[in-house]
Design a protein around this motif. Structure first.
Motif, PDB file in Angstrom:
ATOM      1  N   ILE A  22       0.837  -1.208   0.000  1.00 38.44           N
ATOM      2  CA  ILE A  22       0.000   0.000   0.000  1.00 38.44           C
ATOM      3  C   ILE A  22       0.868   1.252   0.000  1.00 38.44           C
ATOM      4  CG2 ILE A  22      -1.795   1.278   1.212  1.00 38.44           C
ATOM      5  CD1 ILE A  22      -2.649  -1.405  -0.085  1.00 38.44           C
ATOM      6  N   LEU A  23       1.943   1.236   0.765  1.00 38.26           N
ATOM      7  CA  LEU A  23       2.841   2.391   0.780  1.00 38.26           C
ATOM      8  C   LEU A  23       3.522   2.585  -0.571  1.00 38.26           C
ATOM      9  CD1 LEU A  23       4.463   2.075   4.330  1.00 38.26           C
ATOM     10  CD2 LEU A  23       2.650   3.632   3.586  1.00 38.26           C
ATOM     11  N   LEU A  24       3.864   1.474  -1.221  1.00 34.06           N
ATOM     12  CA  LEU A  24       4.444   1.555  -2.561  1.00 34.06           C
ATOM     13  C   LEU A  24       3.452   2.169  -3.540  1.00 34.06           C
ATOM     14  CD1 LEU A  24       6.698   0.875  -4.605  1.00 34.06           C
ATOM     15  CD2 LEU A  24       5.634  -1.386  -4.866  1.00 34.06           C
ATOM     16  N   ARG A  25       2.204   1.738  -3.463  1.00 31.78           N
ATOM     17  CA  ARG A  25       1.183   2.259  -4.372  1.00 31.78           C
ATOM     18  C   ARG A  25       0.781   3.689  -4.019  1.00 31.78           C
ATOM     19  NH1 ARG A  25      -3.027  -2.738  -5.062  1.00 31.78           N
ATOM     20  NH2 ARG A  25      -3.893  -1.334  -6.631  1.00 31.78           N
ATOM     21  N   SER A  26       1.140   4.119  -2.826  1.00 30.25           N
ATOM     22  CA  SER A  26       0.846   5.485  -2.392  1.00 30.25           C
ATOM     23  C   SER A  26       1.978   6.458  -2.685  1.00 30.25           C
ATOM     24  CB  SER A  26       0.547   5.500  -0.882  1.00 30.25           C
ATOM     25  OG  SER A  26      -0.534   4.660  -0.560  1.00 30.25           O
ATOM     26  N   LEU A  27       3.080   5.970  -3.242  1.00 30.05           N
ATOM     27  CA  LEU A  27       4.246   6.828  -3.448  1.00 30.05           C
ATOM     28  C   LEU A  27       3.927   8.093  -4.247  1.00 30.05           C
ATOM     29  CD1 LEU A  27       7.228   7.205  -2.886  1.00 30.05           C
ATOM     30  CD2 LEU A  27       7.741   5.839  -4.921  1.00 30.05           C
ATOM     31  N   PRO A  28       3.118   8.029  -5.315  1.00 27.78           N
ATOM     32  CA  PRO A  28       2.780   9.281  -6.008  1.00 27.78           C
ATOM     33  C   PRO A  28       2.108  10.301  -5.095  1.00 27.78           C
ATOM     34  CG  PRO A  28       2.239   7.406  -7.396  1.00 27.78           C
ATOM     35  CD  PRO A  28       2.585   6.846  -6.047  1.00 27.78           C
ATOM     36  N   MET A  29       1.273   9.834  -4.156  1.00 30.36           N
ATOM     37  CA  MET A  29       0.605  10.741  -3.231  1.00 30.36           C
ATOM     38  C   MET A  29       1.573  11.271  -2.173  1.00 30.36           C
ATOM     39  SD  MET A  29      -2.483  11.009  -4.279  1.00 30.36           S
ATOM     40  CE  MET A  29      -3.735  10.176  -5.266  1.00 30.36           C
ATOM     41  N   ILE A  30       2.495  10.420  -1.724  1.00 26.01           N
ATOM     42  CA  ILE A  30       3.498  10.858  -0.751  1.00 26.01           C
ATOM     43  C   ILE A  30       4.320  12.002  -1.328  1.00 26.01           C
ATOM     44  CG2 ILE A  30       5.615  10.164   0.457  1.00 26.01           C
ATOM     45  CD1 ILE A  30       4.408   7.363   0.724  1.00 26.01           C
ATOM     46  N   LEU A  87      17.476  18.176  -5.587  1.00 20.41           N
ATOM     47  CA  LEU A  87      16.688  17.137  -4.918  1.00 20.41           C
ATOM     48  C   LEU A  87      15.254  17.149  -5.435  1.00 20.41           C
ATOM     49  CD1 LEU A  87      16.255  14.958  -2.770  1.00 20.41           C
ATOM     50  CD2 LEU A  87      15.852  16.797  -1.102  1.00 20.41           C
ATOM     51  N   ALA A  88      14.665  18.345  -5.579  1.00 21.27           N
ATOM     52  CA  ALA A  88      13.301  18.442  -6.077  1.00 21.27           C
ATOM     53  C   ALA A  88      13.191  17.899  -7.495  1.00 21.27           C
ATOM     54  CB  ALA A  88      12.838  19.897  -6.026  1.00 21.27           C
ATOM     55  N   ILE A 144      11.361  13.197 -10.992  1.00 15.39           N
ATOM     56  CA  ILE A 144      11.567  12.037 -11.858  1.00 15.39           C
ATOM     57  C   ILE A 144      11.051  10.773 -11.174  1.00 15.39           C
ATOM     58  CG2 ILE A 144      13.316  10.612 -12.988  1.00 15.39           C
ATOM     59  CD1 ILE A 144      14.989  13.177 -13.297  1.00 15.39           C
ATOM     60  N   VAL A 145      11.367  10.632  -9.873  1.00 16.95           N
ATOM     61  CA  VAL A 145      10.856   9.482  -9.110  1.00 16.95           C
ATOM     62  C   VAL A 145       9.332   9.502  -9.086  1.00 16.95           C
ATOM     63  CG1 VAL A 145      10.791   8.387  -6.825  1.00 16.95           C
ATOM     64  CG2 VAL A 145      12.929   9.376  -7.689  1.00 16.95           C
ATOM     65  N   TRP A 146       8.772  10.683  -8.900  1.00 19.42           N
ATOM     66  CA  TRP A 146       7.327  10.889  -8.864  1.00 19.42           C
ATOM     67  C   TRP A 146       6.676  10.379 -10.144  1.00 19.42           C
ATOM     68  CZ3 TRP A 146       5.269  16.572  -7.966  1.00 19.42           C
ATOM     69  CH2 TRP A 146       3.898  16.538  -7.665  1.00 19.42           C
ATOM     70  N   LEU A 147       7.156  10.842 -11.285  1.00 18.02           N
ATOM     71  CA  LEU A 147       6.585  10.446 -12.575  1.00 18.02           C
ATOM     72  C   LEU A 147       6.796   8.956 -12.842  1.00 18.02           C
ATOM     73  CD1 LEU A 147       7.740  13.550 -14.630  1.00 18.02           C
ATOM     74  CD2 LEU A 147       5.369  12.939 -14.101  1.00 18.02           C
ATOM     75  N   LEU A 189       4.628   3.417 -13.357  1.00 17.73           N
ATOM     76  CA  LEU A 189       4.792   2.011 -12.985  1.00 17.73           C
ATOM     77  C   LEU A 189       3.601   1.495 -12.186  1.00 17.73           C
ATOM     78  CD1 LEU A 189       8.595   1.832 -12.048  1.00 17.73           C
ATOM     79  CD2 LEU A 189       7.460   0.960 -14.103  1.00 17.73           C
ATOM     80  N   ASN A 190       3.093   2.305 -11.255  1.00 22.26           N
ATOM     81  CA  ASN A 190       1.944   1.877 -10.456  1.00 22.26           C
ATOM     82  C   ASN A 190       0.721   1.634 -11.325  1.00 22.26           C
ATOM     83  OD1 ASN A 190       2.005   1.639  -7.398  1.00 22.26           O
ATOM     84  ND2 ASN A 190       3.253   3.457  -7.680  1.00 22.26           N
ATOM     85  N   VAL A 191       0.459   2.544 -12.248  1.00 27.81           N
ATOM     86  CA  VAL A 191      -0.697   2.365 -13.127  1.00 27.81           C
ATOM     87  C   VAL A 191      -0.483   1.169 -14.053  1.00 27.81           C
ATOM     88  CG1 VAL A 191      -2.077   3.405 -14.976  1.00 27.81           C
ATOM     89  CG2 VAL A 191      -1.363   4.789 -13.016  1.00 27.81           C
ATOM     90  N   ALA A 192       0.725   1.026 -14.602  1.00 23.69           N
ATOM     91  CA  ALA A 192       0.998  -0.083 -15.526  1.00 23.69           C
ATOM     92  C   ALA A 192       0.853  -1.442 -14.843  1.00 23.69           C
ATOM     93  CB  ALA A 192       2.403   0.068 -16.110  1.00 23.69           C
ATOM     94  N   VAL A 193       1.290  -1.526 -13.588  1.00 26.07           N
ATOM     95  CA  VAL A 193       1.278  -2.819 -12.886  1.00 26.07           C
ATOM     96  C   VAL A 193      -0.080  -3.106 -12.252  1.00 26.07           C
ATOM     97  CG1 VAL A 193       2.272  -4.117 -10.960  1.00 26.07           C
ATOM     98  CG2 VAL A 193       3.754  -2.759 -12.451  1.00 26.07           C
TER      99      VAL A 193
END
Length: 321
Positions: A188-196, A234-235, A240-243, A248-252
């Motif tokens: 769940i935390l992995l799938r929440s990364l875009p929101m984090i 850093l931002a 890049i990590v965000w995108l 990846l979350n949507v694809a998987v």
């Protein structure tokens, strides 16, 4: 750069109140993560309790409103917000409107927090102690973010704590409350990364632009330790990590929603480009935060829309076949 103050008002009007709670921020950092938790729960084919679900959506929204109100109140009484150092009306509503009595902001903030806690009691009764433990940590962060004696917003951990709490623990608490599956926490935390990253990036952006102002107020935020140039790097890296995490979350997990995600990224292309281009300085704060807000909106709403479309297509396929 500064904005011209409005005419003085004796009390907090409805307009001042709306400026203080910042509905856009509440949507991105509280409501959207809670909705993600609901959507991921639906993917487990659970039967939702609608009163419980509504409470789970309201609790983080009320808590976030509380933080915004308390933050504005303490920035006002501490002198961190002044007519000379605000660059937008919403940045310092109490100062901009020259409110003579700011104390209702403290009262409203505490009432919002109390309402969230009361709803949390209902969740505990229905779901047990595990969601309560997650919520208690979130409440602790909320209470100390803008506190008078202990304030994590004055430390270099505020960006991380806010992102994990609002973007990660909210979806987790909602998911565990609705499914009872605490063992899925890492996923769940992995799938929440875009929101984090939505929340953390806003914190990092604001604090980078406000370095001089925060130094005068005694704040020691992460950009102040890194320096402006490293904070921008850093931002950019986190963007890049965000995108990447979004795609990846949507694809998987929500592959049927990929066309929706592609459309949202196309709509948000100018904001995405702007976040890499704009300088993080006080004078350039409005363009910088405007670009980030555009990126965050299309990413967050695109993620939710993609996941919702995926669930709808799955449901339709089951019905048809």
């Amino acid at each position: 750069m500064q904005v011209k103050s409005a005419q003085p008002v004796r009390r907090i009007t409805w307009k001042v109140f709306v400026d203080m709670i910042t509905p856009g921020a509440v949507l991105l950092s509280a409501i959207n993560p809670a909705l993600l938790g609901v959507i991921i729960s639906l993917q487990q084919e659970v039967s939702l309790s609608w009163p419980l679900t509504i409470f789970l959506l309201l609790i983080p929204a009320l808590a976030n409103c509380s933080v915004n109100l308390l933050n504005d109140y303490y920035d006002f009484i501490s002198g961190n917000d002044t007519a000379e150092n605000i660059v937008a009306e919403a940045e310092g509503p109490l100062v901009y409107h020259q409110v003579e009595n700011p104390r209702p902001a403290l009262i409203y903030g505490l009432l919002f927090f109390a309402a969230a806690c009361l709803m949390g009691i209902y969740v505990v009764i229905k779901c047990g102690p595990v969601p309560a433990a997650i919520g208690a940590f979130g409440a602790l962060v909320t209470a100390t973010y803008s506190g008078r004696w202990v304030s994590t917003s004055h430390m270099p951990i505020g960006e991380v704590l806010s992102g994990i709490t609002m973007g990660g623990l909210i979806p987790l608490a909602v998911y565990v409350s609705l499914t009872g599956r605490l063992q899925d926490t890492p996923l769940i935390l992995l799938r929440s990364l875009p929101m984090i990253l939505v929340v953390s990036q806003f914190m990092l952006e604001n604090n980078t632009c406000d370095m001089d102002r925060d130094y005068a107020a005694g704040r020691r935020t992460l950009p102040m330790f890194l320096g402006r140039a490293r904070a921008k790097k850093l931002a950019d890296f986190l963007n890049i990590v965000w995108l990447t995490s979004l795609v990846l979350n949507v694809a998987v997990f929500f592959s049927f929603g990929l066309p929706v995600l592609a459309a949202s990224l196309y709509m948000g292309r100018k904001g995405i480009a702007g976040t890499f281009r704009e300088e993080r300085t006080r004078d350039n704060k409005l363009p910088a935060t405007g670009a980030l807000a555009s990126m965050a909106f299309w990413i967050s709403e695109g993620y939710l829309a993609s996941s919702a479309v995926h669930l709808a297509v799955q449901w339709l396929m089951i019905k048809l076949f």
